[in-house]
Design a protein around this motif. Structure first.
Motif, PDB file in Angstrom:
ATOM      1  N   ALA A  40       0.723  -1.121   0.053  1.00 28.05           N
ATOM      2  CA  ALA A  40      -0.006  -0.025   0.035  1.00 28.05           C
ATOM      3  C   ALA A  40       0.793   1.175  -0.124  1.00 28.05           C
ATOM      4  N   TYR A  56      -3.223   7.092   2.810  1.00 30.69           N
ATOM      5  CA  TYR A  56      -2.745   6.163   1.596  1.00 30.69           C
ATOM      6  C   TYR A  56      -3.284   7.088   0.522  1.00 30.69           C
ATOM      7  N   GLU A  60      -5.305   3.134  -2.478  1.00 30.15           N
ATOM      8  CA  GLU A  60      -4.179   2.034  -2.186  1.00 30.15           C
ATOM      9  C   GLU A  60      -4.470   1.220  -0.834  1.00 30.15           C
ATOM     10  N   SER A  61      -5.362   1.860   0.076  1.00 36.08           N
ATOM     11  CA  SER A  61      -5.716   1.293   1.322  1.00 36.08           C
ATOM     12  C   SER A  61      -6.502  -0.058   1.024  1.00 36.08           C
TER      13      SER A  61
END
Length: 196
Positions: A40, A56, A60-61
Motif C-alpha cells: 500500500a 494512503y 491504495e488502502s
C-alpha cells in the motif's frame, strides 16, 4: 517381510509426513505470497501546524484487504489440494490421517503467515510515521507499506485465518469419505466384511 509400496509407512509415520509436508508447503506459500501481495503506497505529511499525518494514496488502502485475502485464497487452495492428495494415500485413510491433515493445515497457515510477514517486513520495513524525513521545507514523504497477513490484529481475526484452511481441508476429506460406498474407505487391500 515384503511390503507393498503404499504400506512401507506406519499410520503414525504417515501422519507425521502429512504434518511436516503441510508445514513446509505453508512456508513456501508464505514466500510466494510475499512476492505476490501488493503493498500500500502512502504518504506522511507535515501540516502547517507542524503535526505529522499519514494517509494512503487514492484507493491504495484496499491493498491491505487484498493482501490478507490473497493469503487466505492461497491457503484454501493448498488445503483442498492437500486433502485430495492425502485421500489418495489409500493404505492410511482414516481418522489419524484426517487429524494430521487439519492439524497440519493449521501449522501450514501459521508457517505461511510467519514466513510471509517476515519477508515483507524485511523488504518494506516498518511504516516510517515517526522517522519520515519531513521538514517545513520538504513537507511530504512517500513510502510503501508492507502488506499484512491478517485482516486485523485481534485474536479472533488471527484465529480465523489460521483455522479456515484447516476447516476447508477437513470438509474436503470428509466429503470424499462420505462419497465412498465402502466401510473401509476404499483401503488397499480391501477389508473383508465380517459375517452378520
Amino acid at each position: 517381510m515384503n511390503l507393498e509400496p503404499q504400506q512401507r509407512f506406519s499410520r503414525r509415520r504417515a501422519a507425521v509426513v502429512v504434518f511436516i509436508g503441510l508445514t513446509v508447503a505453508g512456508a513456501v506459500i508464505g514466500a510466494v505470497w510475499s512476492v505476490l501481495a501488493p503493498s500500500a503506497h502512502g504518504v506522511v505529511a507535515l501540516t502547517r501546524s507542524g503535526q505529522r499525518v499519514q494517509t494512503y494514496l487514492g484507493s491504495e488502502s484496499d491493498h491491505l484487504f487484498v493482501a490478507a485475502a490473497l493469503l487466505i485464497g492461497l491457503l484454501t487452495s493448498m488445503a483442498i489440494v492437500a486433502a485430495v492428495l492425502v485421500w489418495q494415500w489409500r493404505a492410511h485413510r482414516g481418522p489419524l490421517l484426517a487429524t494430521a491433515l487439519w492439524v497440519g493445515s493449521i501449522a501450514a497457515a501459521g508457517a505461511a503467515a510467519g514466513v510471509g510477514a517476515l519477508l515483507v517486513r524485511w523488504h518494506y520495513g516498518p511504516v516510517p510515521f515517526d522517522t519520515a524525513p519531513v521538514t517545513p521545507e520538504n513537507r511530504i514523504f512517500y513510502y510503501s507499506e508492507a502488506p499484512p497477513v491478517f485482516f486485523a490484529h485481534g485474536p479472533l481475526q488471527i484465529a480465523t485465518t489460521l483455522l479456515f484452511p484447516a476447516a476447508i481441508a477437513a470438509l474436503t476429506y470428509a466429503l470424499m469419505a462420505v462419497a465412498t460406498p465402502r466401510d473401509d474407505l476404499g483401503a488397499v487391500p480391501p477389508m473383508e466384511r465380517a459375517p452378520v
